[in-house]
Design a protein around this motif. Structure first.
Motif, PDB file in Angstrom:
ATOM      1  N   GLU A   1      -5.644  -0.611   4.461  1.00  0.00           N
ATOM      2  CA  GLU A   1      -6.137   0.549   3.718  1.00  0.00           C
ATOM      3  C   GLU A   1      -5.363   1.777   4.148  1.00  0.00           C
ATOM      4  O   GLU A   1      -5.323   2.118   5.331  1.00  0.00           O
ATOM      5  CB  GLU A   1      -7.640   0.759   3.952  1.00  0.00           C
ATOM      6  CG  GLU A   1      -8.162   1.929   3.130  1.00  0.00           C
ATOM      7  CD  GLU A   1      -9.651   2.183   3.277  1.00  0.00           C
ATOM      8  OE1 GLU A   1     -10.252   1.699   4.253  1.00  0.00           O
ATOM      9  OE2 GLU A   1     -10.200   2.888   2.411  1.00  0.00           O
TER      10      GLU A   1
ATOM     11  N   PHE B   1      -6.774   1.625  -5.955  1.00  0.00           N
ATOM     12  CA  PHE B   1      -6.221   2.918  -5.579  1.00  0.00           C
ATOM     13  C   PHE B   1      -6.933   4.065  -6.288  1.00  0.00           C
ATOM     14  O   PHE B   1      -7.629   3.859  -7.280  1.00  0.00           O
ATOM     15  CB  PHE B   1      -4.706   2.994  -5.808  1.00  0.00           C
ATOM     16  CG  PHE B   1      -4.189   2.318  -7.040  1.00  0.00           C
ATOM     17  CD1 PHE B   1      -3.838   0.966  -7.017  1.00  0.00           C
ATOM     18  CD2 PHE B   1      -4.049   3.020  -8.218  1.00  0.00           C
ATOM     19  CE1 PHE B   1      -3.363   0.342  -8.162  1.00  0.00           C
ATOM     20  CE2 PHE B   1      -3.563   2.402  -9.365  1.00  0.00           C
ATOM     21  CZ  PHE B   1      -3.222   1.051  -9.333  1.00  0.00           C
TER      22      PHE B   1
ATOM     23  N   VAL C   1      -5.514  -2.885  -0.116  1.00  0.00           N
ATOM     24  CA  VAL C   1      -4.996  -4.172  -0.595  1.00  0.00           C
ATOM     25  C   VAL C   1      -5.830  -5.303  -0.006  1.00  0.00           C
ATOM     26  O   VAL C   1      -6.054  -5.358   1.204  1.00  0.00           O
ATOM     27  CB  VAL C   1      -3.502  -4.339  -0.226  1.00  0.00           C
ATOM     28  CG1 VAL C   1      -3.012  -5.745  -0.557  1.00  0.00           C
ATOM     29  CG2 VAL C   1      -2.660  -3.317  -0.978  1.00  0.00           C
TER      30      VAL C   1
ATOM     31  N   SER D   1       0.833  -1.217   0.000  1.00  0.00           N
ATOM     32  CA  SER D   1       0.000   0.000   0.000  1.00  0.00           C
ATOM     33  C   SER D   1       0.861   1.258   0.000  1.00  0.00           C
ATOM     34  O   SER D   1       0.677   2.144  -0.839  1.00  0.00           O
ATOM     35  CB  SER D   1      -0.890   0.061   1.247  1.00  0.00           C
ATOM     36  OG  SER D   1      -1.709  -1.032   1.335  1.00  0.00           O
TER      37      SER D   1
ATOM     38  N   ALA E   1      -5.219  -4.834  -5.611  1.00  0.00           N
ATOM     39  CA  ALA E   1      -4.883  -3.512  -5.055  1.00  0.00           C
ATOM     40  C   ALA E   1      -5.758  -2.469  -5.738  1.00  0.00           C
ATOM     41  O   ALA E   1      -5.748  -2.350  -6.962  1.00  0.00           O
ATOM     42  CB  ALA E   1      -3.405  -3.207  -5.284  1.00  0.00           C
TER      43      ALA E   1
ATOM     44  N   VAL F   1      -5.016   3.710  -1.048  1.00  0.00           N
ATOM     45  CA  VAL F   1      -4.699   2.367  -1.554  1.00  0.00           C
ATOM     46  C   VAL F   1      -5.337   1.346  -0.605  1.00  0.00           C
ATOM     47  O   VAL F   1      -5.210   1.470   0.614  1.00  0.00           O
ATOM     48  CB  VAL F   1      -3.177   2.087  -1.619  1.00  0.00           C
ATOM     49  CG1 VAL F   1      -2.914   0.703  -2.220  1.00  0.00           C
ATOM     50  CG2 VAL F   1      -2.440   3.153  -2.422  1.00  0.00           C
TER      51      VAL F   1
END
Lengths: 466, 107
Positions: free
Chosen positions: A102, A177, A87, A73, A175, A85
């Motif tokens: 997060e 973002f 994950v 992240s 992931a 981000v």
């Protein structure tokens, strides 16, 4: 420093007088520009290599999924210039993706877990990374309600992009973002960094996941590994026959005997067969319990079914069984040919094993009308014995369906369920090869409908999106 | 050398002051992320971070600052930076554009 070197280079090039005149002077300058461009490219690649080594050292020095996810992240955020981000990595069963870290959490935060269905992963496979989440809704895919919920939650939370944590053979996580804080689009360097972080992060996560005790203890995974080993052993055995033919044929060619052309043809066939088997082996070795990576190609699905069926000709002949195609349609659809062949082989193997001596195996491939909640597709039916005959065989997929227990990758027809013993289909009792075949079909965004499954009889419909 | 120190946990008007020093690598970045998340849970209204003593700012450090700035903003709080060394400022500008952060002249 770098620009100084480039200027020195240009000065040296400019000072070289060419006897043929002014126009010819441009060539060395152009070459120098090209060399300088290559130098810059080399420096960029060198920088990327150094960063890759740094990421590998950082990610692989931990044996904790949360910590690796956290490093992924902050690495994505700081290298791309994004403020959010999240994950996710699969849970022990491989069904749901769990939020591991997060960065840049908003008021509500990213969903704690999400179900990334086969259609979603299939779509993700076709996207250039990072994929724009929004484009999934415009991809012509029937978005499932369960998927739409978390996708909308993520978009509301400010997430716009997604990249699979993909080591090349295994998706170890996802992931998500936001866009870059300066409003720029992702450039080529950003895409390279995303690839590097995703691949190295996925490898680190994959290594840790395989070591987790709950993963090791999962009985379904043990079945999976047993199946994989059996199939690898069988394919290895099959490799021996064409290899022997190849060797003896080539030896014959060297002796200068007559009929060399025929021998060469045999050698070519043997080599083609060999290559095909090697392809199958590669497909098997790529299989993963959680999510297998699919190498999608437009393929004639009926040809795969024919190839799968051909493997069991000796067994079919031994049982004096007959095989009929009630309907045959050649249609190219996007599948991973190696893995789909594996799945159809497992299904046909089961049918051949269950058909009574002198019995009948009925196959069909046809264009399918839209079943409830799905797109157009191809439907394949494989039946043996009485279950597959008559009206039942011609049933359309819009018949009422009911899903059996969680963790299954197939659907049992509701009408059939009421009057039949379905104990053979309960998780843990059905043949592992069949379960894995269903999982492969499910990974393709397909469905398996079980019309019947009992002593001597089996009837399955396989639906794949076109 | 300790990666960062907290000068004043909760100052006037709920402002917390944090001084970073030394190499601000990935471990320090995660330590700072934990500390800032704790401050958010404690309803801190503003955190001011001085980077005066930072000799190296890693991309992970920038990542945590970017992410936590967003979390503070989403919670109605504020994260401000002070005393950015020229090199750290250049690195931040390269990744995010330094104007992204709220800047204060003193801690």
């Amino acid at each position: 420093m770098s620009s100084g070197k480039e200027q020195d280079g240009r000065a040296a090039g400019a000072g070289m007088e060419h006897p043929a005149g002014k126009n010819r002077k441009k060539a060395p300058d152009a070459n120098l520009d090209r060399i300088n461009q290559l130098r810059r490219e080399l420096r960029r690649k060198d920088e990327l290599l150094q960063m890759s080594l740094d990421f590998a050292a950082k990610f692989s020095s931990h044996s904790d999924i949360e910590l690796i996810s956290r490093k992924i992240s902050i690495s994505l955020s700081g290298n791309l210039g994004v403020e959010k981000v999240a994950v996710y990595t699969p849970d022990a069963g491989g069904k749901d993706q769990i939020l591991r870290h997060e960065l840049g959490r908003g008021m509500k935060g990213a969903p704690e877990s999400l179900y990334a269905g086969s259609s979603f992963l299939r779509w993700l496979n076709t996207q250039e990374q990072p994929a724009l989440i929004d484009s999934y809704f415009n991809a012509g895919v029937q978005v499932k309600e369960a998927e739409a919920g978390w996708l909308e939650d993520l978009i509301r939370e400010g997430y716009s992009y997604l990249s699979p944590l993909d080591s090349g053979s295994e998706i170890s996580g996802l992931a998500f973002f936001s866009g870059k804080v300066n409003g720029d689009n992702f450039k080529e360097r950003d895409r390279e960094l995303i690839r590097v972080i995703s691949v190295i992060g996925a490898a680190a996560l994959g290594t840790v996941s395989r070591r987790r005790p709950e993963q090791r203890a999962a009985p379904e995974e043990l079945d999976f590994h047993r199946f994989k080993e059996d199939e690898l052993a069988r394919r290895s055995f099959e490799l021996n026959t064409p290899l022997t033919v190849l060797k003896s044929t080539l030896w014959s060619v060297e002796t200068g005997m007559t009929g060399e052309g025929l021998m060469i043809d045999m050698a070519r066939d043997a080599v083609s067969n060999l290559q095909e088997k090697i392809g199958e082996l590669a497909g098997i070795s790529e299989l993963r319990y959680s999510t297998s990576k699919l190498n999608l190609k437009k393929t004639d699905i009926t040809a795969i079914m024919d190839d799968s069926l051909r493997k069991f000709i000796p067994e079919i002949e031994q049982k004096f069984s007959t095989v009929d195609y009630s309907e045959k349609m050649h249609r190219e659809i996007l599948v991973d040919p190696g893995k789909m062949e594996l799945a159809l082989t497992a299904v046909i193997k089961q049918v051949v094993e269950q058909v009574s001596p002198g019995g009948r195996i009925v196959l069909s491939t046809s264009f399918s009308e839209k079943p409830p909640g799905e797109r157009e597709g191809v439907e394949m039916k494989v039946c043996s014995g009485s279950v597959g005959d008559g009206e039942d065989h011609n049933d359309s997929l819009d018949r009422e369906l009911s899903e059996i227990g969680a963790g299954s990758w197939f659907i049992v027809r509701a009408g059939w369920e009421a009057g039949n013993d379905r104990s053979g289909l309960n998780a843990g009792q059905q043949p592992p090869s069949l379960r894995i075949a269903f999982k492969i079909i499910s990974d393709h965004g397909g469905r398996v409908y079980v019309n019947g499954f009992g002593q001597g009889d089996i009837s399955l419909s396989i639906w794949l999106p076109a | 050398m300790k990666s960062f120190s907290i000068e004043n946990n909760r100052g006037r008007n709920g402002t917390c002051r944090i001084s970073l020093s030394g190499r601000f690598g990935d471990s320090a970045a995660m330590e700072l992320e934990d500390r800032l998340n704790e401050l958010l849970k404690e309803d801190t209204r503003e955190a001011r971070i001085s980077l005066k003593g930072v000799s190296f700012l890693s991309s992970e450090g920038i990542g945590v600052l970017l992410g936590m700035e967003h979390s503070f903003r989403a919670s109605g709080a504020r994260l401000s930076l002070a005393d950015l060394p020229p090199r750290a400022e250049a690195d931040m500008k390269l990744v995010a554009g330094v104007e992204y952060f709220n800047r204060v002249t003193e801690l």
